[in-house]
Design an enzyme around this catalytic site. Structure first.
Site, PDB file in Angstrom:
ATOM      1  N   SER A 124      69.599  70.443  42.240  1.00  0.00           N
ATOM      2  CA  SER A 124      69.354  69.706  40.983  1.00  0.00           C
ATOM      3  C   SER A 124      70.689  68.515  40.920  1.00  0.00           C
ATOM      4  O   SER A 124      71.717  68.164  42.107  1.00  0.00           O
ATOM      5  CB  SER A 124      70.541  71.053  40.280  1.00  0.00           C
ATOM      6  OG  SER A 124      71.238  70.715  39.348  1.00  0.00           O
ATOM      7  N   TYR A 148      78.044  77.833  41.307  1.00  0.00           N
ATOM      8  CA  TYR A 148      76.355  77.610  41.190  1.00  0.00           C
ATOM      9  C   TYR A 148      75.862  76.261  41.999  1.00  0.00           C
ATOM     10  O   TYR A 148      74.690  75.923  42.768  1.00  0.00           O
ATOM     11  CB  TYR A 148      75.980  77.338  39.950  1.00  0.00           C
ATOM     12  CG  TYR A 148      74.339  76.779  39.619  1.00  0.00           C
ATOM     13  CD1 TYR A 148      73.631  77.492  40.088  1.00  0.00           C
ATOM     14  CD2 TYR A 148      74.675  75.350  38.921  1.00  0.00           C
ATOM     15  CE1 TYR A 148      72.094  76.822  39.687  1.00  0.00           C
ATOM     16  CE2 TYR A 148      73.202  74.801  38.786  1.00  0.00           C
ATOM     17  CZ  TYR A 148      72.835  75.202  39.380  1.00  0.00           C
ATOM     18  OH  TYR A 148      70.927  74.815  39.114  1.00  0.00           O
ATOM     19  N   LYS A 152      73.205  75.466  45.692  1.00  0.00           N
ATOM     20  CA  LYS A 152      72.743  73.878  45.841  1.00  0.00           C
ATOM     21  C   LYS A 152      72.438  73.484  46.773  1.00  0.00           C
ATOM     22  O   LYS A 152      71.911  73.224  47.379  1.00  0.00           O
ATOM     23  CB  LYS A 152      72.183  73.363  44.497  1.00  0.00           C
ATOM     24  CG  LYS A 152      71.625  74.284  43.485  1.00  0.00           C
ATOM     25  CD  LYS A 152      70.521  74.153  43.339  1.00  0.00           C
ATOM     26  CE  LYS A 152      69.877  75.045  42.499  1.00  0.00           C
ATOM     27  NZ  LYS A 152      68.330  76.214  42.817  1.00  0.00           N
TER      28      LYS A 152
END
Ligand code: NAD
Ligand code: WQD
Length: 333
Positions: A124, A148, A152
């Site tokens: 992302s 979050y 990644k």
């Protein structure tokens, strides 16, 4: 080829499965349905006119995942399965680390055990945090600003370390910007469970009367109208980017990082105006304070995607607004 798609009944995964079926690949989907529903399977099959194999398995269940690889000869994996709500990840960081990083470690371990060496990973643009300059190149600083995003960053590191230990391994980390829109059939699209946080789902909810008004987070940013700039990319363009990435990993080993965006920014206000023009539906809004952690501007540099993958987006913001609303209306009926 037979391609395993983790999270293949989710928003982006379902669009990629359709494109893979269109190319005559066989597809095995692994999904635990935590953020999707089983009805998506038949809608994918309706669009493509072909069937998929579906395994309701949690990636954190290593025995279950091993069963999938024991029973299907997999050539390549496209890995979407993850939790993705930024706010929830701040409240429940361990849940996010367990699911997203635990799932990645299990997946790579089981791939390793079965000699599967090709991976396309859903990373992302969130890994860039608050970018210092735009457009954002793949070589820009990596500095996630929430759990979050951190999952990644860690997953990208894990695949790099694993690739360094396995010369046959080939992986592309795709860093998506802001995916929106839906398949032209309007049979699959984004169907968030609960109250959405992202802009386009909220705009659509307001348009169909599920929410009263859009709250615009801040109008004092240093942009043309004071609202934040993002790089919205149509989910079907994004899906085609995965097809190009798949070609690359099947023919190469090593690790690559590639942005998937349009390279064109739009402010929140421009999204609202385009949405209203294209759909003819008014979106009442109020300006409220800034949201913590929002970058002023996040737009992709698209040079690497063009060069390495020969991929670029083709759809514009008008298509994105029309298709996102089209599916949202269908999902509500
Ligand atoms: P989504 O929630 O619609 O799809 C994810 C799918 O994975 C869901 O079907 C869910 O049920 C499944 N899943 C989650 N954890 C699982 C587990 N442990 N085992 C098995 N299945 C599991 O999300 P999406 O928008 O399609 O995103 C797909 C991927 O792209 C995610 O990795 C996400 O982090 C990444 N991404 C999304 C965006 C975005 O804005 N949508 C942007 C950048 C990156
Ligand atoms: C876009 C713009 C908001 C909602 C997020 C994740 C990122 C990635 C993509 C997964 C911002 C504004 C929004 C609202 C608003 N996901 N906005 N009112 O923040 O760019 O990225 O999704 O990897 O990790 O952080 O997308 O859609 O939330 O916001 O004014 O009700 O819309 O402030 O400027 P974002 P978004």
């Amino acid at each position: 080829m037979t391609i395993l798609v983790t999270g293949g009944l989710g928003y982006i995964g379902s669009h990629v499965v359709v494109e893979l079926l269109n190319l005559n690949h066989s597809v095995v989907v692994v999904d635990n349905l935590v953020n999707s529903d089983i009805g998506v399977k038949s809608r994918i099959e309706q669009i493509a006119g072909r069937e998929i194999v579906f395994c309701e398995v949690d990636l954190c269940d290593r025995a279950g995942l091993t069963w999938v690889f024991d029973n299907h000869k997999i050539d390549c994996v496209v890995h979407f399965a993850a939790l993705k709500a930024v706010g929830e990840s701040v409240e429940k960081p361990l849940k996010y680390y367990q699911n997203n990083i635990g799932g990645m470690i299990n997946l790579l371990s089981v791939m390793h055990d079965h000699g599967v060496n090709k991976l396309v990973f859903s990373s992302s643009a969130t890994v860039y945090g608050i970018p210092k300059t735009v457009p954002i190149k793949e070589t820009s600083d990596i500095k996630a600003i929430n759990p979050y995003g951190q999952t990644k960053v860690v997953c990208e590191q894990i695949v790099q370390d694993y690739a360094a230990s396995n010369p046959n391994f080939g992986v592309i980390n795709l860093r998506y910007f802001n995916p929106v829109g839906a398949h032209s059939s309007l049979l699959i699209g984004e169907n968030p469970k609960g109250i959405p946080n992202n802009l386009m789902p909220v705009v659509c909810n307001v348009a169909i009367g599920k929410q009263d008004k859009l709250k615009i987070f801040g109008h004092d940013y240093d942009t043309i109208d004071g609202t934040c700039v993002r790089d919205y990319v149509h989910v079907v363009d994004l899906a085609l980017g995965h097809v190009s990435a798949l070609k690359w990993v099947m023919n190469n080993s090593g690790v690559e990082f590639v942005n998937l965006g349009t390279g064109k920014g739009a402010t929140v206000m421009e999204v609202v105006q385009t949405f209203e023009q294209v759909t003819g539906v008014k979106v009442p809004f109020e300006i409220v304070g800034r949201r913590a952690g929002d970058a002023t501007e996040a737009v992709a540099s698209t040079d690497k995607a063009k060069k390495l993958l020969a991929w670029q987006s083709s759809k514009g913001l008008a298509d994105m607004c029309r298709d996102h609303l089209g599916y949202a209306k269908n999902a509500t009926n």
